[in-house]
Design a protein around this motif. Structure first.
Motif, PDB file in Angstrom:
ATOM      1  N   TYR A 107       0.884  -1.234   0.042  1.00  0.00           N
ATOM      2  CA  TYR A 107       0.143   0.015  -0.094  1.00  0.00           C
ATOM      3  C   TYR A 107       1.016   1.369  -0.043  1.00  0.00           C
ATOM      4  CZ  TYR A 107      -3.691   3.161   1.516  1.00  0.00           C
ATOM      5  OH  TYR A 107      -4.663   4.017   1.672  1.00  0.00           O
ATOM      6  N   PRO A 108       0.715   2.212  -1.045  1.00  0.00           N
ATOM      7  CA  PRO A 108       1.741   3.137  -1.188  1.00  0.00           C
ATOM      8  C   PRO A 108       1.809   4.363   0.012  1.00  0.00           C
ATOM      9  CG  PRO A 108       0.039   2.906  -3.158  1.00  0.00           C
ATOM     10  CD  PRO A 108      -0.320   1.960  -1.997  1.00  0.00           C
ATOM     11  N   MET A 109       0.457   4.541   0.810  1.00  0.00           N
ATOM     12  CA  MET A 109       0.520   5.785   1.657  1.00  0.00           C
ATOM     13  C   MET A 109       1.685   5.358   2.827  1.00  0.00           C
ATOM     14  SD  MET A 109      -1.591   7.599   0.777  1.00  0.00           S
ATOM     15  CE  MET A 109      -2.259   8.679   2.184  1.00  0.00           C
ATOM     16  N   ASN A 155      -1.859  -5.343  -0.013  1.00  0.00           N
ATOM     17  CA  ASN A 155      -2.440  -4.636  -1.389  1.00  0.00           C
ATOM     18  C   ASN A 155      -1.126  -4.239  -1.909  1.00  0.00           C
ATOM     19  OD1 ASN A 155      -3.362  -2.921  -3.060  1.00  0.00           O
ATOM     20  ND2 ASN A 155      -4.192  -1.346  -1.776  1.00  0.00           N
ATOM     21  N   PRO A 156      -1.011  -4.378  -3.365  1.00  0.00           N
ATOM     22  CA  PRO A 156      -2.070  -5.107  -4.501  1.00  0.00           C
ATOM     23  C   PRO A 156      -1.857  -6.700  -4.738  1.00  0.00           C
ATOM     24  CG  PRO A 156       0.043  -4.307  -5.551  1.00  0.00           C
ATOM     25  CD  PRO A 156       0.540  -4.278  -4.063  1.00  0.00           C
ATOM     26  N   ASN A 292     -10.811  -8.419  -1.569  1.00  0.00           N
ATOM     27  CA  ASN A 292     -12.028  -8.253  -2.490  1.00  0.00           C
ATOM     28  C   ASN A 292     -11.274  -7.633  -3.711  1.00  0.00           C
ATOM     29  OD1 ASN A 292     -11.196  -5.638  -1.562  1.00  0.00           O
ATOM     30  ND2 ASN A 292     -13.328  -4.784  -1.707  1.00  0.00           N
ATOM     31  N   PHE A 293     -10.072  -8.043  -4.061  1.00  0.00           N
ATOM     32  CA  PHE A 293      -9.640  -7.670  -5.711  1.00  0.00           C
ATOM     33  C   PHE A 293      -8.712  -8.924  -6.028  1.00  0.00           C
ATOM     34  CE2 PHE A 293      -6.847  -5.772  -2.175  1.00  0.00           C
ATOM     35  CZ  PHE A 293      -5.472  -6.383  -2.573  1.00  0.00           C
ATOM     36  N   ILE A 328      -2.605  -6.032 -13.947  1.00  0.00           N
ATOM     37  CA  ILE A 328      -3.389  -5.000 -13.507  1.00  0.00           C
ATOM     38  C   ILE A 328      -4.093  -5.534 -12.019  1.00  0.00           C
ATOM     39  CG2 ILE A 328      -3.995  -4.099 -15.505  1.00  0.00           C
ATOM     40  CD1 ILE A 328      -6.635  -5.967 -15.415  1.00  0.00           C
ATOM     41  N   ARG A 329      -4.577  -4.581 -11.335  1.00  0.00           N
ATOM     42  CA  ARG A 329      -5.539  -4.837  -9.964  1.00  0.00           C
ATOM     43  C   ARG A 329      -6.901  -4.644 -10.283  1.00  0.00           C
ATOM     44  NH1 ARG A 329      -4.925  -1.223  -5.008  1.00  0.00           N
ATOM     45  NH2 ARG A 329      -6.815  -0.542  -6.113  1.00  0.00           N
TER      46      ARG A 329
END
Ligand SMILES: Cc1ncc(COP(=O)(O)O)c(C=O)c1O
Length: 353
Positions: A107-109, A155-156, A292-293, A328-329
C-alpha cells in the motif's frame, strides 16, 4: 532487548500538553453548553449538528470492543486508516532522523506519509512469492528504525503474509510493527488483533471502508496497547470523526449479519471471477487472493488497462511495481460489473493477440 515505548515516542510528543476541550474537562450532565463557541440557536438541519461530536467516540468503541473482542481502551479511531498511518508517523518518527521499513509491492501510503513527514524509508521488497523477506528486514533495522509496515492481506498482491514471519519480526524488533489488516474480513486467516497481549509493539489497523462498505464515512480503526492509543489520542485533532460519521457507524455496527452476507457474496464472486479470468487466453496468472480484489498478469497489461479505461472501466495498472510486471489489479464488482469487465477483457484479447 526490552521494548520501551517511551524510547520510541518522539520526545516532544512525550512532553506535549494536548488540547483539552470542555468535553474532556467535564463529563457529567449539563443543561447549558456555553463552552465551545457553537451556534446556540441550532443548525439549518433539524439535528443537533450545531454541537461538536464526542472526541473519543466512546459509544462506537464500546460496540467495536464487543464485536472485535478488544478492550475499548485499546481502540483508536481515525478519519480513515489513512489518518492513523499519518498519526503514527507524527507520534513516533522524528523528521530528518528516524526511518521506517516498508515491504513493496504494498500500500503506497506508508511511503507517501514517510515522505510528507521527512522520515527515511528503507525497503525490503517482498520475495517473488510475495512473502516477507525476514532476513532482509532484520539487516535493515538500525537504531533509528521506528516502524516496520506490514500489510496482510497485502495490497496489491492480495495474499496473506505468513503468520510465523510476522511473529518473527514482532519478536526481533524493538520498534512498532504495524500490521495493516484492511482486507482481513475477506481472508480465511486469523487477525492479529487477538495477539495484542503477546506483543506490546504490535499495532493492528483495520477499516470500515472495505468489508463494512463505509468508505465514504472515513473511519479507520487501530488496535494497540493502551500506551500507543494514549499517544495517538494526544496528537489527533480534537474532533477527528464527524458526528454524522459517528451516528451512521453506530447504525451500521448493528448490521453485522448483513455485512457478513456481503462478505460471503463478495468472496464467492471473487472466486468465480478469478476462475473466469484465469481461463481466458493469454492470461498468465490470477494470483490467489484473500481480499476483494484480484491481481492479474497478462502480456501488455498497460495497454489492456488503457483499453478498459476507454470503455469506462477503471482498474489499476500495477505493472511498475516490483515483481508485478504486466499486472492489473481489479476490484471485485457486482455481477453486472464483473460481466462487463470480462467481456471488455475478452474483446481486447481478441483484437490484440
Ligand atoms: C492496505 C490498505 N490500508 C489502508 C487503506 C485505507 O483505508 P481507509 O479508507 O480506512 O483510509 C487502504 C485503502 O485502499 C488499503 O488498501
Amino acid at each position: 532487548m526490552q521494548f520501551d515505548i517511551k524510547k520510541l515516542v518522539r520526545p516532544n510528543i512525550e512532553q506535549l500538553k494536548p488540547y483539552s476541550s470542555a468535553k474532556d474537562e467535564f463529563t457529567g450532565e449539563a443543561h447549558i453548553l456555553l463552552d465551545a463557541n457553537e451556534n446556540s440557536l441550532g443548525s439549518p438541519l433539524t439535528k443537533w449538528y450545531n454541537r461538536y461530536p464526542d472526541p473519543y467516540q466512546k459509544e462506537i468503541k464500546e460496540k467495536l470492543s464487543f464485536i472485535i473482542k478488544v478492550p475499548a481502551s485499546q481502540i483508536f479511531l481515525g478519519n480513515g486508516s489513512d489518518e492513523i498511518i499519518d498519526l503514527l508517523f507524527r507520534t513516533f518518527c522524528e523528521p530528518g532522523k528516524d526511518n521506517i521499513i516498508i515491504c513493496p509491492p504494498t500500500y503506497p501510503m506508508y511511503e507517501v506519509n514517510a515522505n510528507i513527514n521527512n522520515i527515511g524509508i528503507k525497503t525490503a521488497n517482498l520475495l517473488p512469492d510475495f512473502q516477507l523477506n525476514v532476513a532482509h528486514i532484520e539487516q535493515l533495522v538500525d537504531e533509528h528504525t521506528k516502524i516496520i509496515w506490514i500489510c496482510s492481506p497485502n495490497n496489491p498482491t492480495g495474499n496473506s503474509l505468513d503468520r510465523i514471519d510476522i511473529e518473527t519480526v514482532l519478536n526481533h524488533f524493538n520498534g512498532l510493527v504495524v500490521v495493516d489488516e484492511a482486507y482481513i474480513n475477506f481472508s480465511k486467516h486469523k487477525s492479529f488483533v487477538q495477539s495484542l497481549e503477546d506483543y506490546p509493539n504490535l499495532v493492528v489497523l483495520q477499516t470500515l471502508s472495505k468489508a463494512w462498505g463505509l468508505a465514504g464515512l472515513r473511519v479507520g480503526m487501530c488496535f494497540a496497547s493502551d500506551a500507543v492509543v494514549g499517544y495517538l489520542n494526544k496528537v489527533k485533532a480534537p474532533y477527528n470523526i464527524s458526528m454524522v460519521s459517528q451516528e451512521l457507524v453506530l447504525k451500521a455496527l448493528e448490521e453485522v449479519g448483513q455485512v457478513n452476507d456481503m462478505i460471503q457474496h463478495l468472496v464467492e464472486m471473487r472466486i468465480a471471477l478469478a476462475e473466469v479470468i484465469a481461463s481466458m487466453p493469454y492470461v498468465e496468472k490470477v494470483y490467489p487472493s484473500d481480499t476483494n480484489f484480484l491481481l492479474v498478469k497478462i502480456p501488455r497489461a498497460s495497454e489492456m488497462y488503457r483499453f478498459l479505461r476507454s470503455k469506462g472501466i477503471i482498474v489499476r495498472d500495477r505493472s511498475s511495481l516490483p515483481h508485478c510486471e504486466d499486472t492489473i489489479r481489479v476490484t471485485v464488482g457486482n455481477e453486472q460489473e464483473n460481466t462487463e469487465l470480462v467481456d471488455a477483457m475478452a474483446e481486447w484479447i481478441e483484437k490484440t493477440f
